[in-house]
Design an enzyme around this catalytic site. Sequence first.
Site, short mmCIF file in Angstrom:
data_model
loop_
_atom_site.label_atom_id
_atom_site.label_comp_id
_atom_site.label_asym_id
_atom_site.label_seq_id
_atom_site.Cartn_x
_atom_site.Cartn_y
_atom_site.Cartn_z
N TYR A 154 0.89 -1.16 0.00
CA TYR A 154 0.00 0.00 0.00
C TYR A 154 0.92 1.21 0.00
CZ TYR A 154 -4.25 -2.62 1.34
OH TYR A 154 -5.34 -3.46 1.37
N HIS A 294 -11.18 -6.58 -4.54
CA HIS A 294 -10.78 -6.72 -3.14
C HIS A 294 -11.76 -7.64 -2.40
CE1 HIS A 294 -7.77 -4.29 -0.66
NE2 HIS A 294 -8.30 -5.06 0.27
N ARG A 297 -14.64 -5.86 -0.61
CA ARG A 297 -14.38 -5.22 0.69
C ARG A 297 -14.10 -3.73 0.56
NH1 ARG A 297 -12.93 -9.01 4.52
NH2 ARG A 297 -11.44 -7.69 5.59
N ASP A 325 -9.17 -12.37 -8.98
CA ASP A 325 -9.64 -12.86 -7.68
C ASP A 325 -11.02 -12.30 -7.39
OD1 ASP A 325 -9.52 -10.33 -6.47
OD2 ASP A 325 -7.80 -10.81 -5.20
#
Length: 399
Positions: A154, A294, A297, A325
């Site tokens: 990040y 994500h 999320r 994903d």
Amino acid sequence: MRIGEIRQLIKVKPAERDATLRRLARCHDIDDLRSAARRLIPRPVFDYVDGGADEELAMAANRAAFQRRRFIPRALADVSQVDTRATVLGRTQPLPLVLGPTGYSRMMHPAGEIAVARSARRHRLAYTLSTMATTTIEDVARSASGADLWFQLYIQRDDGLTKELTARAQTAGYRTLMVTVDTVVPGRRIRDERNGLIIPPALTAGTLAGIAIRPGYWIRMLRNPAIGFANFPGLGAKTIASSGSMFDPSITWDNITELRARWPGTLILKGPLGAEDASRAVSSGVDGIVLSNHGGRQFDRAVVPLDLLPRVRAAVGPDFAVLVDSGIRHGSDIAVALAMGADATLIGRAYLYGLMAGGEAGVDTAIDLLSAQFTRTLQLLGVHSAAELRTIGTELLTS
Ligand SMILES: Cc1cc2nc3c(=O)[nH]c(=O)nc-3n(C[C@H](O)[C@H](O)[C@H](O)COP(=O)(O)O)c2cc1C
């Protein structure tokens, strides 16, 4: 008939002595691991893993997108041998599967990130350590030496910190840097807010009540070193939402160009979604992307990554690495992703349910289940290899 004769007819497996292994032996799919985890783990922690952003629309849509896909199998294709191997960013693995980055893994089980990395090593799959890990970059590298380790970054408000994290990952031997670009601000996860989740889990009135119902979890936690943000020493307890204040919302493609110039290994982006951003990723010089929302999320109104695969593949060409994903819970889901143009898949919750249900052995169970399901899917499809599915998959899919 005598008892002895009946015994010969009914072969009962010997009982497993270890309670964890006994529990795992009763898990026949990822959903069973999830149910076991739910029984064992305090609700705020379980919900942190299980939940999604806002109304959890993206999370539900991710699953639905995989579940609605159907194949037309090919009959009489001699599938006595199928080859499940895939080359993922230059390395051949037994499966087209990578263990994705997930924060705070020691909150799910004290063995945390090291357990996941070791299980990945045992299965010869890549593992991605999160910036928000509860074990240091160096400890994971030491404890799982020989594993194919990736580091998820990040980008921080403090540029010095970003540089320090990447330099540490490089020195410790991480091969791939995965920059997550969908978390410029943290998503709003209502379950965490309702549960008042803070990290590390603290002894509030609510948790004290939880101890009575889930004593095993708390005994394990209290016996092990305190949980913290291992890669940021000195950072105190934080709510999930406030830990996001470290992320830089002003990042642009220039940050990626700068990282490309600095990072000598493989560089991939996690979280660009549309064909336009995917093409931009190609021209920015990165080696691949993970199409991801994500796991639902972050942005609850984000599109389902799987649905974008054909368009993205068409935009970036056949050779650029595209992983996907968000929503993978079954080996058939991996087959669907490959058939639609992915080179490989990433999982998050699937292995975390295993970690919560049984530590390292639970992660093994999750991977073994997915592996067996994927192999059987190829056989029932009449396809001889993961590579073949990747090439001819669209012909076999009905929708
Ligand atoms: C508990 C949890 C923590 C996560 N933490 C991170 C993280 O620190 N960095 C990141 O890039 N993605 C993180 N993710 C997202 C995963 O890497 C992955 O994109 C997502 O889990 C895929 O969806 P799935 O859970 O349906 O497989 C996290 C996911 C979960 C479930």
